[in-house]
Design a protein around this motif. Sequence first.
Motif, short mmCIF file in Angstrom:
data_model
loop_
_atom_site.label_atom_id
_atom_site.label_comp_id
_atom_site.label_asym_id
_atom_site.label_seq_id
_atom_site.Cartn_x
_atom_site.Cartn_y
_atom_site.Cartn_z
N TRP A 89 0.81 -1.21 0.00
CA TRP A 89 0.00 0.00 0.00
C TRP A 89 0.85 1.27 0.00
CZ3 TRP A 89 0.71 3.04 4.24
CH2 TRP A 89 1.12 2.44 5.42
N GLN A 90 2.16 1.16 0.30
CA GLN A 90 3.05 2.32 0.25
C GLN A 90 3.59 2.59 -1.16
OE1 GLN A 90 6.14 1.81 3.17
NE2 GLN A 90 4.85 2.57 4.81
N VAL A 91 3.29 1.74 -2.10
CA VAL A 91 3.75 1.91 -3.48
C VAL A 91 2.76 2.81 -4.22
CG1 VAL A 91 4.30 0.76 -5.65
CG2 VAL A 91 4.89 -0.32 -3.47
N HIS A 92 3.28 3.86 -4.83
CA HIS A 92 2.46 4.83 -5.56
C HIS A 92 1.69 4.14 -6.69
CE1 HIS A 92 1.28 8.66 -7.25
NE2 HIS A 92 1.78 8.29 -8.42
N ARG A 93 0.37 4.32 -6.70
CA ARG A 93 -0.55 3.79 -7.72
C ARG A 93 -0.65 2.27 -7.76
NH1 ARG A 93 0.71 6.03 -13.18
NH2 ARG A 93 -1.05 4.74 -13.73
N ALA A 94 -0.28 1.60 -6.68
CA ALA A 94 -0.44 0.14 -6.63
C ALA A 94 -1.91 -0.20 -6.49
CB ALA A 94 0.34 -0.44 -5.46
N SER A 95 -2.30 -1.31 -7.08
CA SER A 95 -3.67 -1.78 -6.92
C SER A 95 -3.65 -3.28 -6.67
CB SER A 95 -4.51 -1.47 -8.16
OG SER A 95 -4.04 -2.18 -9.27
N VAL A 96 -4.66 -3.73 -5.95
CA VAL A 96 -4.78 -5.14 -5.62
C VAL A 96 -6.23 -5.54 -5.84
CG1 VAL A 96 -5.20 -4.76 -3.16
CG2 VAL A 96 -4.16 -6.89 -3.91
N ARG A 97 -6.43 -6.76 -6.27
CA ARG A 97 -7.77 -7.27 -6.53
C ARG A 97 -8.55 -7.37 -5.22
NH1 ARG A 97 -8.70 -13.17 -9.21
NH2 ARG A 97 -10.95 -13.14 -9.30
N GLU A 98 -9.77 -6.91 -5.25
CA GLU A 98 -10.67 -6.97 -4.11
C GLU A 98 -10.01 -6.48 -2.82
OE1 GLU A 98 -12.11 -10.99 -3.94
OE2 GLU A 98 -12.96 -10.87 -5.94
N PRO A 99 -9.57 -5.22 -2.80
CA PRO A 99 -8.89 -4.71 -1.60
C PRO A 99 -9.83 -4.69 -0.40
CG PRO A 99 -9.43 -2.91 -3.07
CD PRO A 99 -9.78 -4.19 -3.79
N ARG A 100 -9.29 -5.04 0.74
CA ARG A 100 -10.06 -5.02 1.98
C ARG A 100 -10.15 -3.58 2.47
NH1 ARG A 100 -10.72 -9.52 0.00
NH2 ARG A 100 -10.42 -11.46 1.10
N PRO A 101 -11.17 -3.26 3.27
CA PRO A 101 -11.32 -1.88 3.77
C PRO A 101 -10.09 -1.38 4.52
CG PRO A 101 -13.34 -3.11 4.15
CD PRO A 101 -12.32 -4.09 3.65
N ALA A 102 -9.45 -2.23 5.30
CA ALA A 102 -8.26 -1.82 6.06
C ALA A 102 -7.13 -1.41 5.11
CB ALA A 102 -7.79 -2.94 6.98
N TRP A 103 -6.98 -2.13 4.00
CA TRP A 103 -5.94 -1.81 3.02
C TRP A 103 -6.22 -0.45 2.39
CZ3 TRP A 103 -4.84 -1.17 -2.27
CH2 TRP A 103 -3.52 -1.41 -2.64
N MET A 104 -7.48 -0.20 2.08
CA MET A 104 -7.86 1.08 1.46
C MET A 104 -7.64 2.25 2.44
SD MET A 104 -8.55 0.40 -1.61
CE MET A 104 -9.26 1.92 -2.16
N LEU A 105 -7.92 2.04 3.71
CA LEU A 105 -7.71 3.10 4.71
C LEU A 105 -6.23 3.45 4.84
CD1 LEU A 105 -10.20 2.10 7.54
CD2 LEU A 105 -10.30 4.10 6.05
N LYS A 106 -5.36 2.48 4.76
CA LYS A 106 -3.92 2.72 4.87
C LYS A 106 -3.40 3.55 3.71
CE LYS A 106 -3.03 -1.54 7.34
NZ LYS A 106 -2.43 -2.87 7.27
N ARG A 107 -3.98 3.37 2.56
CA ARG A 107 -3.54 4.10 1.38
C ARG A 107 -3.81 5.55 1.58
NH1 ARG A 107 -4.07 2.29 -4.24
NH2 ARG A 107 -2.17 3.42 -4.13
#
Length: 109
Positions: free
Chosen positions: A91-109
């Motif tokens: 999540w610290q990588v600029h413009r990284a995306s992951v399939r079906e991100p969890r809410p916690a992952w999205m909050l960290k971004r």
Amino acid sequence: MAKQQLSQEVQPAQPGKLRDQPEDVVRINRTNPQIRHRGLIFRVPIHTVGGHQLVTTATAFTMFSTLDGEEGLYFPLPVRVASSKRLMPLWQVHRASVREPRPAWMLKR
């Protein structure tokens, strides 16, 4: 004879296919979910566990699920990160995306 030679030269195009080479297949395991790229180690979400087909170009790093062919993980190249550490969360990588991100992952971004 010219017709025969012409018909041999003009062959229908074969459909493109990803190479199925061992170095192109990445396995992410549950005990240590991470990937490596050019000396950097990226921690990835636990739900990305499994086999992935790696496709890299000059401008992108992409992993596709070997089960359904869907894009599982992506980030643009060259890598732009928010930290200078060798090991970092994806999540610290600029413009990284992951399939079906969890809410916690999205909050960290």
